[in-house]
Design an enzyme around this catalytic site. Structure first.
Site, mmCIF file in Angstrom:
data_model
loop_
_atom_site.group_PDB
_atom_site.id
_atom_site.type_symbol
_atom_site.label_atom_id
_atom_site.label_comp_id
_atom_site.label_asym_id
_atom_site.label_seq_id
_atom_site.Cartn_x
_atom_site.Cartn_y
_atom_site.Cartn_z
ATOM 1 N N ARG A 65 0.957 -1.025 0.029
ATOM 2 C CA ARG A 65 0.058 0.004 0.102
ATOM 3 C C ARG A 65 0.877 1.239 0.131
ATOM 4 O O ARG A 65 0.597 2.398 -0.591
ATOM 5 C CB ARG A 65 -0.806 -0.089 1.263
ATOM 6 N N LYS A 175 1.413 -20.270 5.697
ATOM 7 C CA LYS A 175 0.459 -20.547 6.849
ATOM 8 C C LYS A 175 -0.135 -19.300 7.379
ATOM 9 O O LYS A 175 0.627 -18.589 7.658
ATOM 10 C CB LYS A 175 0.704 -21.769 7.579
ATOM 11 N N ASP A 204 5.468 -24.659 4.493
ATOM 12 C CA ASP A 204 5.614 -24.810 5.653
ATOM 13 C C ASP A 204 6.919 -24.768 5.958
ATOM 14 O O ASP A 204 7.839 -25.726 5.472
ATOM 15 C CB ASP A 204 5.163 -26.381 6.179
ATOM 16 N N HIS A 205 7.544 -23.905 6.628
ATOM 17 C CA HIS A 205 9.078 -23.726 6.596
ATOM 18 C C HIS A 205 9.863 -24.669 7.356
ATOM 19 O O HIS A 205 10.979 -24.949 7.047
ATOM 20 C CB HIS A 205 9.530 -22.171 7.286
ATOM 21 N N LYS A 209 13.808 -27.171 6.278
ATOM 22 C CA LYS A 209 15.003 -27.395 7.201
ATOM 23 C C LYS A 209 15.603 -28.427 6.777
ATOM 24 O O LYS A 209 15.209 -29.565 6.643
ATOM 25 C CB LYS A 209 14.531 -27.395 8.634
ATOM 26 N N GLU A 243 9.289 -24.218 22.537
ATOM 27 C CA GLU A 243 9.776 -22.522 22.480
ATOM 28 C C GLU A 243 9.945 -22.113 23.658
ATOM 29 O O GLU A 243 8.945 -22.220 24.759
ATOM 30 C CB GLU A 243 8.921 -21.733 21.490
ATOM 31 N N ASP A 262 -1.396 -23.585 15.543
ATOM 32 C CA ASP A 262 -0.119 -22.989 15.195
ATOM 33 C C ASP A 262 0.981 -23.902 14.893
ATOM 34 O O ASP A 262 1.845 -23.665 14.056
ATOM 35 C CB ASP A 262 0.415 -21.855 16.509
ATOM 36 N N HIS A 267 3.492 -27.962 11.422
ATOM 37 C CA HIS A 267 4.856 -28.457 11.771
ATOM 38 C C HIS A 267 4.796 -29.896 12.289
ATOM 39 O O HIS A 267 5.795 -30.796 11.661
ATOM 40 C CB HIS A 267 5.651 -27.714 12.481
ATOM 41 N N LYS A 361 4.912 -23.145 24.569
ATOM 42 C CA LYS A 361 5.487 -21.995 24.543
ATOM 43 C C LYS A 361 5.873 -21.781 25.796
ATOM 44 O O LYS A 361 5.228 -22.380 26.897
ATOM 45 C CB LYS A 361 4.645 -20.770 24.073
#
Lengths: 509, 341
Positions: A65, A175, A204-205, A209, A243, A262, A267, A361
């Site tokens: 934008r 995602k 999906d990162h 890997k 995490e 998430d 994953h 988390k």
């Protein structure tokens, strides 16, 4: 079949590190002023140029934008690379060449005029930069924009149908791929209303890997593992995605998602699929994804699951606030920040073998780890001597400190028979030294090459949601808050009960 | 830190290495990891080469952990054999260290004949063996071949070659033994190969691969060794394209190796590849139809340690190099003849 790449036609590429270099294309990034573009996409593309993996003429067009000239966009992306590129400082000579291929178009994603301007510029690049109509659209925008962008790209005739030949058009989607089965189906329908399924690359990162890709190599390039990779020898499998950070600035998003959406839906299930899949007939996109989908279809409906939410505690020596105290989080939130599920696969190979998966988390440390726990030796020869033998464990560390270790018992030196568990370790950093490329680098390159092996297919996404949906509904309808766990611990006590009642315990990763 | 340069009896090298690690384990517990992906045997003729090889491989072991065996064999030296052991340790970024072992063997007089069996006994099992030959290859080919008996890889540096026969010997080893040759100079040429490949990446340029009329390579000159990068480059081009290409080696004295390549097509248009040492890149340009093509390739380190690491990181023999080598034998002979003339 892998599409024809330069290596097939340019014999001078043979034997070079950069053996696979795609044909030049216009990569259009919707959401060019966003965090993902600055932290991952442009630094990733710069690194590909740095490593000689981008073709000359590769053109990157940002669209957002904000009003900006090409020069301002280049300056902003240079700053992003200075901060986030994998190797720094940024090489000036490489940057100058890379930046000549960076352009910017300002406009609203919902404004047809922006697409007219974009189209005109892309056609100009086809002539001047040799991109010849090849297009990749990267939708680094929230999913609510997908439909409009796809519709307007279609209306402006900016999408080539691969069935009719001509240059390729591909679209990359980030995602979340929906927040339940119904929304995922809707999103997929939007995608295929303009694109064919084989034009859609869902990132999906985790699949980018190196260590995740090494799962396939470990299993299918080594003769010694596959004979033991089944219910006859394996007692159970554990997956941990931990995490240490909380939700940080993503409170708004996390309140609508929770850890199951998430991490586990995407994953974690990718990891489960790669560990449990049958050998594919070939290392190519549909063969690999067919086998992954079979695993997802074999998932038994969830019977045992535990959720939790972090309360105040201490992580890495620092005070950590409770989830309900985080910014943009409801003070009475019932969203789970931890989930543990006992998973069964109803198929020939894995019948009766539990897969314990957990993600959370504010756990003690950031670690992603898979451990294969083998059954004990069939005849307890040494138990008669009063020795307690430890089962063998093959542990695959996805991040950080990537590697593989095997635990087995060994005799302690001395005149009496005493044993102790020892570990045989392989670490990427020790053996290979070089830092592996970022997941996005690999995934962007694979998209340019047209290889979808490392991307999720529509049926994968929908099958994963159909398995998780009932649990999400159950939790959503449960008026009780999730059990709390102290930040900096390995989750709620209920998660320990989940596994310990089976006579097992979580491995400390 | 592990002891460095412990002098040991040749017959107890393995035992002393085990002792070294046992002591280290007691001192530092898990902080040290011992690793090896290769056995690398460096063959040297004098103390200067020996020191050089030791330094280069100590640095290389940070990227490719290895058991290093540096041999100095001098038949004219006094009849003697001595050995030292040490460890090359590199921090992994935290408190952990990864360590590789290094054995030094110095043999003189008739004891030189005992070197090959001793080296054989010291090789780690199940790990490939690379023999790095420092300097020019000797005229006594039988001696080279005796040392190569256990080798999977022979690393040479053709910039040290003084005759076309050296290329021929390496080509013969490739054809007649199970040892795959690798050339440090081949790694130096890689950036020129990458830049040349980039010229032909655009589909419009690919069709022109079969219409190269002439190649001019600007290179350091004076000796065959100095021009050997250029020899490998033109040999590679011909091997990959499958036809004889007229070439010219234009010599300059400012830079080592190749500094420019001009490719002329049958229609008299050109593609230019230029090294920019100051900026550490190789640039290429060509014009075709409306499109101006330009590309850039990062120059790689030319330090010996970097080059050896790159060769060792290739697990298989390099088929493209072996094809180029076949042609390099004849190209080198032509270049040597022109030097003689």
């Amino acid at each position: 079949m892998r599409p024809m790449t330069t290596v097939d036609a340019n014999p001078l590429r043979q034997g070079l590190e950069q053996e696979r270099v795609p044909d030049p294309s216009c990569l259009v990034i919707f959401g060019a002023s966003g965090d993902l573009t600055q932290r991952k996409l442009i630094p990733g593309l710069y690194m590909l140029a740095h490593d000689g993996l981008l073709p000359q003429g590769q053109t990157i067009v940002g669209i957002a934008r904000q009003d900006m000239t090409d020069e301002q966009f280049r300056a902003s992306m240079r700053a992003a690379c200075d901060e986030h590129a994998r190797t720094r400082p940024v090489d000036d000579a490489i940057w100058e060449s890379f930046a000549r291929g960076l352009f910017y178009v300002s406009g609203e994603f919902t404004d047809p005029a922006a697409y007219t301007r974009l189209k005109a510029r892309l056609e100009e690049f086809d002539r001047t930069r040799g991109t010849a109509g090849r297009r990749i659209y990267y939708l680094a925008v929230p999913p609510q924009f997908f439909e409009k962008i796809a519709e307007l790209l279609g209306k402006e005739n900016m999408v080539c149908d691969p069935e009719k030949g001509g240059p390729y058009t591909r679209v990359i989607i980030e995602k979340p791929f929906g927040h339940d089965l119904a929304s995922a189906r809707e999103l997929n329908q939007v995608a295929v209303s303009t694109f064919r399924e084989r034009q859609v690359f869902r990132i999906d990162h985790y699949l980018g890997k190196e260590t995740v890709q090494n799962l396939l190599v470990l299993r299918f390039a080594n003769g010694i593992f596959e004979p033991f990779w089944n219910r006859q020898y394996i007692d159970h499998v554990q997956f941990t995605v931990a995490e240490s950070i909380g939700v940080e600035k993503r409170g708004n998003y996390f309140e609508t998602a929770g850890i199951a959406r998430d991490i586990i839906q995407n994953h974690m299930l990718q990891l489960v699929s790669l560990v449990a899949m049958e050998p594919p007939v070939a290392f190519e996109a549909n063969a690999v994804r067919d086998e992954k989908v079979k695993v997802l279809r074999a998932l038994r409906p969830i019977e045992e699951a535990v959720r939790g939410q972090y309360a105040e505690g201490s992580v890495m020596g620092e005070r950590a606030a409770a989830y309900r105290e985080e910014a943009n989080v409801d003070p009475n939130s019932r969203v789970e920040t931890y989930a543990a599920i006992k998973v069964f696969l109803d198929n020939w190979r894995w019948a009766g073998v539990p897969f314990y998966v957990r993600a959370g988390k504010r756990l003690p440390k950031r670690v992603t780890d898979i451990s294969i726990h083998f059954r004990p030796a069939p005849h307890p020869l040494f138990s008669r001597l009063g020795l307690r033998m430890q089962p063998n464990v093959l542990a695959i560390r996805i991040q950080p400190d990537e590697g593989i270790s095997l635990r087995f018992d060994s005799k302690l030196p001395g005149p009496t028979v005493r044993t102790a568990p020892v570990t045989m370790e392989f670490r990427y950093a020790t053996s290979f030294g070089a830092e592996p490329p970022e997941a996005y680098e690999r995934l962007l390159l694979e998209t340019m090459l047209g290889d979808a092996t490392l991307f999720a297919r529509r049926d994968e996404i929908e099958t994963a949601w159909s398995w998780l949906d009932p649990l999400l509904h159950r939790w959503a309808n449960d008026p009780a808050p999730p059990p709390f766990y102290e930040a900096g611990t390995w989750g709620p006590e209920e998660a320990n009960v989940l596994i310990e009642k089976d006579g097992r315990k979580w491995r400390r990763p | 830190m592990i002891d460095a340069d412990v002098r040991v009896h040749a017959g107890s090298i393995e035992k002393q290495l085990a002792e070294l690690w046992r002591n280290e384990k007691q001192a530092h517990d898990d902080a040290v990891t011992r690793a090896a992906l290769w056995n690398v045997v460096a063959h040297t003729w004098n103390s200067k080469q020996h020191a050089h090889a030791t330094e280069v491989l100590a640095s290389a072991s940070a990227s490719v952990p290895q058991r290093t065996i540096v041999v100095r064999a001098d038949p004219n030296a006094p009849h003697d054999m001595q050995a030292w052991i040490s460890a090359n340790c590199h921090l992994l970024g935290d408190s952990r260290q990864v360590c590789s072992e290094e054995v030094s063997i110095v043999a003189g007089g008739e004891r030189v004949d005992h070197v090959a069996p001793l080296v054989n006994a010291l090789l780690l099992p199940d790990m490939p063996v690379a023999v790095w030959w420092l300097g020019d290859l000797p005229n006594d080919h039988a001696y080279v071949e005796s040392l190569l008996e256990p080798a999977d890889r022979l690393i040479v540096d053709s910039s040290q070659f003084d005759s076309a026969a050296d290329f021929a010997l390496v080509a013969r080893i490739a054809e007649q033994t199970t040892t795959a040759p690798a050339d440090v100079n081949w790694a130096r040429v890689e950036e020129w190969r990458a830049a040349s490949a980039a010229v032909f990446d655009p589909p419009a340029m690919r069709a022109r691969l079969q219409s190269i009329a002439h190649v001019r390579v600007t290179t350091a000159g004076g000796t065959l060794g100095a021009t050997s990068e250029a020899v490998l480059y033109v040999s590679w081009l011909m091997a990959q394209l499958g036809y004889e290409i007229p070439f010219e080696l234009a010599t300059q004295s400012e830079e080592e190796g190749i500094s420019a390549v001009d490719i002329r097509f049958r229609d008299n248009t050109t593609a230019l590849i230029r090294g920019d040492r100051g900026r550490g890149v190789v640039k290429c340009s060509a014009a075709h139809a409306e499109t101006e093509l330009d590309c850039i390739t990062r120059k790689r380190g030319r330090g010996l340690s970097d080059l050896i690491v790159r060769l060792l990181k290739q697990p298989e023999s390099d088929r493209v190099y072996l094809e180029a080598l076949r042609i390099a034998r004849d190209v080198a002979a032509r270049v040597a003849a022109s030097h003689a003339a």
